[in-house]
Structures are given as C-alpha cells and as structure tokens.
Design an enzyme around this catalytic site. Sequence first.
Site, PDB file in Angstrom:
ATOM      1  N   ASN A   1       0.825  -1.217   0.000  1.00 39.04           N
ATOM      2  CA  ASN A   1       0.000   0.000   0.000  1.00 39.04           C
ATOM      3  C   ASN A   1       0.856   1.263   0.000  1.00 39.04           C
ATOM      4  O   ASN A   1       0.381   2.347   0.317  1.00 39.04           O
ATOM      5  CB  ASN A   1      -0.957   0.008   1.194  1.00 39.04           C
ATOM      6  CG  ASN A   1      -0.219   0.124   2.516  1.00 39.04           C
ATOM      7  OD1 ASN A   1       1.012   0.130   2.550  1.00 39.04           O
ATOM      8  ND2 ASN A   1      -0.958   0.216   3.603  1.00 39.04           N
ATOM      9  N   ASP A   2       2.179   1.111  -0.290  1.00 38.54           N
ATOM     10  CA  ASP A   2       3.119   2.225  -0.416  1.00 38.54           C
ATOM     11  C   ASP A   2       3.588   2.772   0.942  1.00 38.54           C
ATOM     12  O   ASP A   2       4.305   3.779   0.993  1.00 38.54           O
ATOM     13  CB  ASP A   2       2.526   3.364  -1.269  1.00 38.54           C
ATOM     14  CG  ASP A   2       3.604   4.149  -1.992  1.00 38.54           C
ATOM     15  OD1 ASP A   2       4.616   3.540  -2.391  1.00 38.54           O
ATOM     16  OD2 ASP A   2       3.445   5.374  -2.140  1.00 38.54           O
ATOM     17  N   ASN A   3       3.177   2.159   2.042  1.00 35.18           N
ATOM     18  CA  ASN A   3       3.634   2.620   3.361  1.00 35.18           C
ATOM     19  C   ASN A   3       5.039   2.092   3.657  1.00 35.18           C
ATOM     20  O   ASN A   3       5.357   0.964   3.309  1.00 35.18           O
ATOM     21  CB  ASN A   3       2.699   2.114   4.471  1.00 35.18           C
ATOM     22  CG  ASN A   3       1.392   2.867   4.501  1.00 35.18           C
ATOM     23  OD1 ASN A   3       1.088   3.622   3.582  1.00 35.18           O
ATOM     24  ND2 ASN A   3       0.604   2.662   5.521  1.00 35.18           N
TER      25      ASN A   3
ATOM     26  N   ASP B   1      26.177  34.004  -6.768  1.00 31.49           N
ATOM     27  CA  ASP B   1      24.979  34.687  -6.287  1.00 31.49           C
ATOM     28  C   ASP B   1      25.432  35.532  -5.080  1.00 31.49           C
ATOM     29  O   ASP B   1      26.274  35.069  -4.308  1.00 31.49           O
ATOM     30  CB  ASP B   1      24.030  33.561  -5.836  1.00 31.49           C
ATOM     31  CG  ASP B   1      22.690  34.038  -5.343  1.00 31.49           C
ATOM     32  OD1 ASP B   1      22.569  35.221  -5.037  1.00 31.49           O
ATOM     33  OD2 ASP B   1      21.785  33.198  -5.270  1.00 31.49           O
TER      34      ASP B   1
ATOM     35  N   LYS C   1      22.765  37.532  -9.610  1.00 34.49           N
ATOM     36  CA  LYS C   1      21.946  36.496 -10.263  1.00 34.49           C
ATOM     37  C   LYS C   1      20.452  36.701  -9.987  1.00 34.49           C
ATOM     38  O   LYS C   1      20.077  37.052  -8.877  1.00 34.49           O
ATOM     39  CB  LYS C   1      22.385  35.124  -9.726  1.00 34.49           C
ATOM     40  CG  LYS C   1      21.560  33.951 -10.210  1.00 34.49           C
ATOM     41  CD  LYS C   1      22.022  32.636  -9.599  1.00 34.49           C
ATOM     42  CE  LYS C   1      21.085  32.125  -8.544  1.00 34.49           C
ATOM     43  NZ  LYS C   1      21.414  30.787  -8.056  1.00 34.49           N
TER      44      LYS C   1
ATOM     45  N   ARG D   1      16.816  34.459 -10.377  1.00 37.20           N
ATOM     46  CA  ARG D   1      16.240  33.171 -10.764  1.00 37.20           C
ATOM     47  C   ARG D   1      14.972  33.424 -11.577  1.00 37.20           C
ATOM     48  O   ARG D   1      14.069  34.125 -11.149  1.00 37.20           O
ATOM     49  CB  ARG D   1      15.928  32.313  -9.524  1.00 37.20           C
ATOM     50  CG  ARG D   1      15.442  30.924  -9.880  1.00 37.20           C
ATOM     51  CD  ARG D   1      15.516  29.969  -8.715  1.00 37.20           C
ATOM     52  NE  ARG D   1      16.859  29.461  -8.451  1.00 37.20           N
ATOM     53  CZ  ARG D   1      17.458  28.515  -9.166  1.00 37.20           C
ATOM     54  NH1 ARG D   1      16.847  27.976 -10.209  1.00 37.20           N
ATOM     55  NH2 ARG D   1      18.667  28.120  -8.868  1.00 37.20           N
TER      56      ARG D   1
ATOM     57  N   ASP E   1      29.462  27.034  -4.880  1.00 36.95           N
ATOM     58  CA  ASP E   1      28.036  27.171  -4.556  1.00 36.95           C
ATOM     59  C   ASP E   1      27.702  26.178  -3.454  1.00 36.95           C
ATOM     60  O   ASP E   1      28.448  25.225  -3.227  1.00 36.95           O
ATOM     61  CB  ASP E   1      27.198  26.871  -5.807  1.00 36.95           C
ATOM     62  CG  ASP E   1      25.900  27.664  -5.840  1.00 36.95           C
ATOM     63  OD1 ASP E   1      25.479  28.138  -4.768  1.00 36.95           O
ATOM     64  OD2 ASP E   1      25.315  27.790  -6.927  1.00 36.95           O
TER      65      ASP E   1
HETATM   66  C1  R5P Z   1      20.593  28.984  -5.024  1.00 44.89           C
HETATM   67  O1  R5P Z   1      20.338  30.047  -4.565  1.00 44.89           O
HETATM   68  C2  R5P Z   1      21.689  28.057  -4.578  1.00 44.89           C
HETATM   69  O2  R5P Z   1      22.723  28.703  -3.944  1.00 44.89           O
HETATM   70  C3  R5P Z   1      22.194  27.280  -5.754  1.00 44.89           C
HETATM   71  O3  R5P Z   1      22.819  28.173  -6.638  1.00 44.89           O
HETATM   72  C4  R5P Z   1      21.061  26.631  -6.443  1.00 44.89           C
HETATM   73  O4  R5P Z   1      20.365  25.842  -5.512  1.00 44.89           O
HETATM   74  C5  R5P Z   1      21.557  25.786  -7.565  1.00 44.89           C
HETATM   75  O5  R5P Z   1      20.452  25.327  -8.297  1.00 44.89           O
HETATM   76  P1  R5P Z   1      20.593  25.086  -9.849  1.00 44.89           P
HETATM   77  O6  R5P Z   1      21.799  24.189 -10.020  1.00 44.89           O
HETATM   78  O7  R5P Z   1      19.300  24.390 -10.216  1.00 44.89           O
HETATM   79  O8  R5P Z   1      20.746  26.400 -10.507  1.00 44.89           O
END
Ligand code: R5P
Length: 337
Positions: A59-61, A193, A216, A218, A242
């Site tokens: 049942n996916d549990n 970023d 940056k 998004r 990152d």
């Molecule tokens: C975003 O603010 C994080 O610091 C990473 O840059 C982000 O999570 C990376 O996601 P993606 O590889 O999809 O750009």
Amino acid sequence: MSSNFGYAVRATFLEGITLNSRYNPLMVFSGQSNIHLAQEICDHLGIPLGKSETQKFSNDNLMVRYNESLREGDIYIVQSLSSPASDNLLELLLLIDAAKTSSAARVTAVIPYYSYARSDKKDEPRIPIAGRLVADLLQTAGADRILTMTLHSPQVHGFFKVPVDHLSAEITIANHLLASISDASEGVVLAPDAGDMKRASALARRLNSNLAFIDKRRVSDTQVEARSLVGDVRDRKVFIVDDEISTAGSIVQAVSAAKHAGAREIYVACTHGVYVGPALERIKGLDAVEVVSTNTVEVPEWKMAQARKLKVLTVAPLFGEAIQRIHTGKSVSVLFE
Ligand code: R5P
C-alpha cells in the site's frame, strides 16, 4: 559499538570527565539515501554500521526495523534529504521514532543534505516555510540533536529548538583546490549569487585569493539569469563555489559570465552535488576544468560516467570527528577552524 570505542569512553570517565559517559554505546545507523557515506563514517569511527531494515508495503507505506538493541544507546541516524526526498524524510522520521520508543538514550539526526533549507521564508503569498515544518517534524519524531552540513540558508538553524551542529565542507574543498592547483592564491573565488558571498569569502580567505560575485536572478526552477559580474577575473583562474548544484542552471550562467569577463581557467565546486534534470547535459558542455562536489548526496557511478568532469570528495572524516566529539561531550567548533 566496538569495544575499542567503548573502552575510550570509559577511560575518559575514569579520568574524571563525566559528561556524556551515560551515552553508551555509540551506534550509527543509516537510512537508504546514503549508505556509503554512513559506512565511511563508521570506518572512520572504527565501529560497525548498525543493523536496520526498511521495507515498502504494497500500500506504499514505509516500515523500518532495528535488528539490534538500542537500549540506553547514543544513536546517530545518517540520512540525506535527497531524491526521493519525501520517502527519505519519512524513513528518517520513522527511524527516529523507532529509536526513541526502543529506549535509546539520545537520538541525533545526521542530515548531510537538508534540502528543505531552500524553503526558508514566506517570500510569496500562500506558501509554506517547508524548512521550518521539516524541523518541527524531526523534533516531534524525537530528534534530540541535529548534525548537518552547509545549509542553503544558515538561519534554518534557528528553526530548531534542539541543538544543531552545522558543519561546513569549505575546508575539504579548500584542501582539494590547494592540493591540485599550484597557484590557487593568484586565482579568484567567484560567488554565483550575492547570497553565497559569505561562503565564498571564507573560501577565498583559506586560498588567500581574491573575491568576485555575480548578480543572479532566478527566472524559474531550472533557469537563472546572470545580470553582471562584480570584481576582476581577467586572465585569472576562477573558482566558482556554490552550496549546491541542482539543475546546474546557476553554474552555467556563472561559467559563461566568468568566460565573458576574461577568466583563463574555471573550476567549479559545491557541497551538495544533486545533479537532477538537465544537470549532466549542462555539465558535459561546461567550459570548466572540473566540477567537484562532496558525498553529502550520493553521486552514482552512472552519473560520474556520463559527465567525466565530476569529482566527489568525501566528508566522512568531518562527520566522523563531529560524532565522536558530540558523543564524548567535546567542542565541535574546532572543526570549523
Ligand atoms: C541557489 O540560490 C543556490 O545557492 C544554488 O545556486 C542553487 O540551488 C543551484 O540550483 P541550480 O543548479 O538548479 O541552478
């Protein structure tokens, strides 16, 4: 726990340091997300990985069971909230609950990758703060402590009322760059970023190099836009760092901005190599020498074979050392120095 480690704890007790001597034995268990890392942590500690099993019913549990006694144990459960994140989270909650109801003395959730840290604020109408909700769930299940690494937003730490030890992979990444690149100090660390500036600046300090960042924006879950690069990367080796690489959209933009600004050679590093969706195709076409991550998220062989630039560094020694210190009541902050 091996008798060696138990002996060490008893010896500490005899020397008069009583803190945590009641947490005996030390036992490490693993969910399904990252068994290799859990095994490596145990190798570092010199103890066997604890025996447990997980099943999925028709049942996916999910159902979990410990196959040895946890009574009065100091229990560490290793589980990353990587894909499948919902199953991995639920398995972790069940493992915590089962440990508590099996008379464990203390349960620490070791979450190398806390993916829900990306949801840390209510920046749109009618959305949850999932990072806080997951923190509540872990505490409700019975977690007495959390041990994690490189939270996307460090303030997620504050969502917990129980102690949180927040490790950083920066030292592992810095050591790798210093060992493999001769003139790292003449390079530039580039934050993809502005939000990554603090982490990038800490890495730049370790490498003794300069710092730059990208403005940056998004656009969607898989698309980002690099508005401008602030700093000088012309004719330099550039280290883009990152917290995670998910679809690799951020990294593609950062590499192209660095190239456009005249970078000579580009190295990419992150803590969490999630590599989903178009990531592998994007990384294959990336004008970078290498793309390094750690093993907070397991990178399977087939991904490594598809994108030859991928490299994985282990953070097992850091987690092992942190667990040993927590178990024996020693400060963990030396691991950040
Ligand atoms: C975003 O603010 C994080 O610091 C990473 O840059 C982000 O999570 C990376 O996601 P993606 O590889 O999809 O750009």
